[in-house]
Design an enzyme around this catalytic site. Structure first.
Site, mmCIF file in Angstrom:
data_model
loop_
_atom_site.group_PDB
_atom_site.id
_atom_site.type_symbol
_atom_site.label_atom_id
_atom_site.label_comp_id
_atom_site.label_asym_id
_atom_site.label_seq_id
_atom_site.Cartn_x
_atom_site.Cartn_y
_atom_site.Cartn_z
ATOM 1 C CB SER A 123 42.913 42.918 54.611
ATOM 2 O OG SER A 123 42.136 43.506 55.622
ATOM 3 C CG HIS A 144 44.746 40.023 51.279
ATOM 4 N ND1 HIS A 144 45.772 40.854 51.627
ATOM 5 C CD2 HIS A 144 43.629 40.804 51.259
ATOM 6 C CE1 HIS A 144 45.313 42.066 51.819
ATOM 7 N NE2 HIS A 144 44.020 42.068 51.594
ATOM 8 C CD GLU A 156 49.566 39.623 51.552
ATOM 9 O OE1 GLU A 156 48.520 40.177 51.941
ATOM 10 O OE2 GLU A 156 50.701 40.093 51.756
ATOM 11 C CG ASN A 194 46.365 45.620 54.227
ATOM 12 O OD1 ASN A 194 46.524 46.489 53.362
ATOM 13 N ND2 ASN A 194 45.298 44.870 54.268
HETATM 14 N N1 CAA Z 1 35.877 46.772 37.249
HETATM 15 C C1 CAA Z 1 36.233 46.738 35.978
HETATM 16 N N2 CAA Z 1 37.057 47.622 35.402
HETATM 17 C C2 CAA Z 1 37.540 48.606 36.194
HETATM 18 C C3 CAA Z 1 37.213 48.715 37.546
HETATM 19 C C4 CAA Z 1 36.337 47.744 38.088
HETATM 20 N N3 CAA Z 1 35.947 47.744 39.363
HETATM 21 N N4 CAA Z 1 37.874 49.780 38.084
HETATM 22 C C5 CAA Z 1 38.603 50.315 37.086
HETATM 23 N N5 CAA Z 1 38.387 49.603 35.944
HETATM 24 C C6 CAA Z 1 38.976 49.849 34.637
HETATM 25 C C7 CAA Z 1 38.459 51.128 34.024
HETATM 26 O O1 CAA Z 1 37.251 50.919 33.346
HETATM 27 C C8 CAA Z 1 39.583 51.505 33.100
HETATM 28 O O2 CAA Z 1 39.495 50.727 31.913
HETATM 29 P P1 CAA Z 1 40.008 51.344 30.498
HETATM 30 O O3 CAA Z 1 41.496 51.530 30.667
HETATM 31 O O4 CAA Z 1 39.654 50.276 29.536
HETATM 32 O O5 CAA Z 1 39.267 52.631 30.342
HETATM 33 C C9 CAA Z 1 40.826 51.026 33.855
HETATM 34 O O6 CAA Z 1 40.389 50.055 34.815
HETATM 35 C C10 CAA Z 1 41.502 52.160 34.566
HETATM 36 O O7 CAA Z 1 40.542 52.790 35.414
HETATM 37 P P2 CAA Z 1 40.325 54.371 35.497
HETATM 38 O O8 CAA Z 1 40.647 54.980 34.171
HETATM 39 O O9 CAA Z 1 39.002 54.606 36.112
HETATM 40 O O10 CAA Z 1 41.318 54.885 36.584
HETATM 41 P P3 CAA Z 1 42.800 54.467 36.897
HETATM 42 O O11 CAA Z 1 43.638 54.388 35.669
HETATM 43 O O12 CAA Z 1 43.227 55.330 38.024
HETATM 44 O O13 CAA Z 1 42.672 52.982 37.461
HETATM 45 C C11 CAA Z 1 42.649 51.745 39.435
HETATM 46 C C12 CAA Z 1 41.873 52.687 38.558
HETATM 47 C C13 CAA Z 1 42.809 50.403 38.748
HETATM 48 C C14 CAA Z 1 41.829 51.565 40.708
HETATM 49 C C15 CAA Z 1 44.084 52.345 39.724
HETATM 50 O O14 CAA Z 1 43.945 53.671 40.155
HETATM 51 C C16 CAA Z 1 44.822 51.589 40.767
HETATM 52 O O15 CAA Z 1 45.405 50.548 40.495
HETATM 53 N N6 CAA Z 1 44.831 52.135 42.012
HETATM 54 C C17 CAA Z 1 45.478 51.480 43.139
HETATM 55 C C18 CAA Z 1 44.549 50.457 43.692
HETATM 56 C C19 CAA Z 1 45.177 49.697 44.823
HETATM 57 O O16 CAA Z 1 46.258 49.980 45.318
HETATM 58 N N7 CAA Z 1 44.449 48.685 45.293
HETATM 59 C C20 CAA Z 1 44.878 47.911 46.438
HETATM 60 C C21 CAA Z 1 44.271 48.526 47.624
HETATM 61 S S1 CAA Z 1 44.774 47.667 49.072
HETATM 62 C C22 CAA Z 1 43.802 46.319 49.129
HETATM 63 O O17 CAA Z 1 42.927 46.094 48.362
HETATM 64 C C23 CAA Z 1 44.115 45.402 50.225
HETATM 65 C C24 CAA Z 1 43.368 45.600 51.453
HETATM 66 O O18 CAA Z 1 43.300 44.648 52.184
HETATM 67 C C25 CAA Z 1 42.793 46.881 51.880
#
Ligand code: CAA
Length: 286
Positions: A123, A144, A156, A194
């Site tokens: 990352s 990524h 990415e 990032n």
């Molecule tokens: N596997 C399968 N399904 C999943 C899941 C997983 N790990 N996590 C969430 N879901 C599904 C849920 O079951 C739910 O499905 P339904 O709509 O059918 O019920 C749906 O996704 C939405 O989940 P939630 O209702 O639990 O919660 P939410 O609407 O807040 O979504 C989220 C969760 C997708 C994580 C959303 O909050 C989100 O997109 N958050 C931002 C995440 C983000 O920015 N990620 C990048 C981080 S940075 C990175 O990764 C790079 C790095 O190098 C650090």
């Protein structure tokens, strides 16, 4: 280079949050997968994460049970890197530590056929430096993925100093075959994602530490004010505070003081409060 049409079997090194997620999306998109970690327990934890995630997708009607079971069958777990010998493409997703990654790439170079592309899910670390641990730096590329891999749309593609253009195209094509959309970044610290996300999280932590608002209002303000799904503190907990600190430290080393990690981020990591995975970060979890 082994081209897109010759890729049937994908090797994934690391069965943690990212590795298991990558293995899962490769399998649900029809690829055979070999997922490797250093200990049996870690491989099993990877499978547990995959089972939970597949069940969530089935419960949400995003996947039918038959397809989920078939995907699960396509993933083979191992602790032996030699089992990746017949893979047509490999993605590494081990700890964000340059020495560890260079060791893995040195070993992969010896294990996997010389025309196979080796991708890293790093990352923030230098693709160019990881690639130089191999005899095939032109076949090394950054791929990524975002967390959680099964539901995030984007990947990415990161281009190292010596990465071949054909390998860059292959990386875009493969990510698309895994159901993702891509963007491309040069091999500069933190790439696009990032370099911009980590200071956003870091500043959220500083704002909390300096009592600008409650943790809830910082997250709510950014969610409602900028239409993102999570504010900086809840996102830090989701990503893992140790991951955020490692990434911010790399950015700080490479790009200077504007990336100095927030005092409270360092303190929380020292306390072992790493976010959701330990039950406590900026919030508490069951
Ligand atoms: N596997 C399968 N399904 C999943 C899941 C997983 N790990 N996590 C969430 N879901 C599904 C849920 O079951 C739910 O499905 P339904 O709509 O059918 O019920 C749906 O996704 C939405 O989940 P939630 O209702 O639990 O919660 P939410 O609407 O807040 O979504 C989220 C969760 C997708 C994580 C959303 O909050 C989100 O997109 N958050 C931002 C995440 C983000 O920015 N990620 C990048 C981080 S940075 C990175 O990764 C790079 C790095 O190098 C650090």
């Amino acid at each position: 280079m082994r081209g897109f049409d010759s890729i049937d079997r994908i090797g994934v090194v690391g069965a943690g949050t990212m590795g298991s997620g990558i293995a899962q999306v490769a399998a649900t998109n029809g690829y055979d997968v070999v997922m490797r970690d250093v200990e049996t327990d870690l491989v099993e934890e990877g499978f547990e994460t995959i089972d939970e995630s597949l069940s969530r997708l089935v419960d949400g009607d995003a996947l039918d049970r038959e397809a989920a079971d078939a995907a699960r069958e396509r993933i083979e777990g191992t602790t032996d890197l030699a089992d990746l010998a017949d893979c047509d493409f490999v993605v590494e997703a081990v700890a964000e530590n340059m020495d560890v990654k260079r060791d893995v790439f040195g070993d992969l170079n010896e294990t996997v056929d010389e025309d196979v592309v080796l991708a890293t899910n790093t990352s923030t670390l230098s693709i160019t430096s990881i690639a130089s641990a191999t005899d095939r730096p032109e076949l090394v590329v950054g791929l990524h993925f975002m967390n959680p891999v099964p539901v995030m749309d984007g990947v990415e593609v990161v281009v190292g100093e010596r990465t071949d253009d054909e390998v860059v195209s292959l990386a875009h094509g493969l990510a698309e075959a895994l159901g993702k959309e891509t963007w491309e970044a040069d091999d500069k610290p933190g790439f696009v994602s990032n370099r911009i996300l980590m200071p956003w999280i870091n500043e959220g932590i500083r704002a909390y530490d300096e009592r600008v608002a409650t943790r809830e209002d910082i997250d709510r303000g950014m969610r409602l004010g900028t239409n993102v799904p999570m504010g900086p503190l809840e996102l830090a907990d989701h990503v893992g505070l140790d991951v955020c600190l490692d990434a911010t430290e790399t950015l700080h080393e490479e790009l200077g003081d504007r990336y100095t990690p927030a005092y409270l981020l360092r303190r929380k990591v020292e306390a072992g409060d790493l976010g959701k995975k330990t039950g406590r970060g900026f919030y508490e979890y069951e």
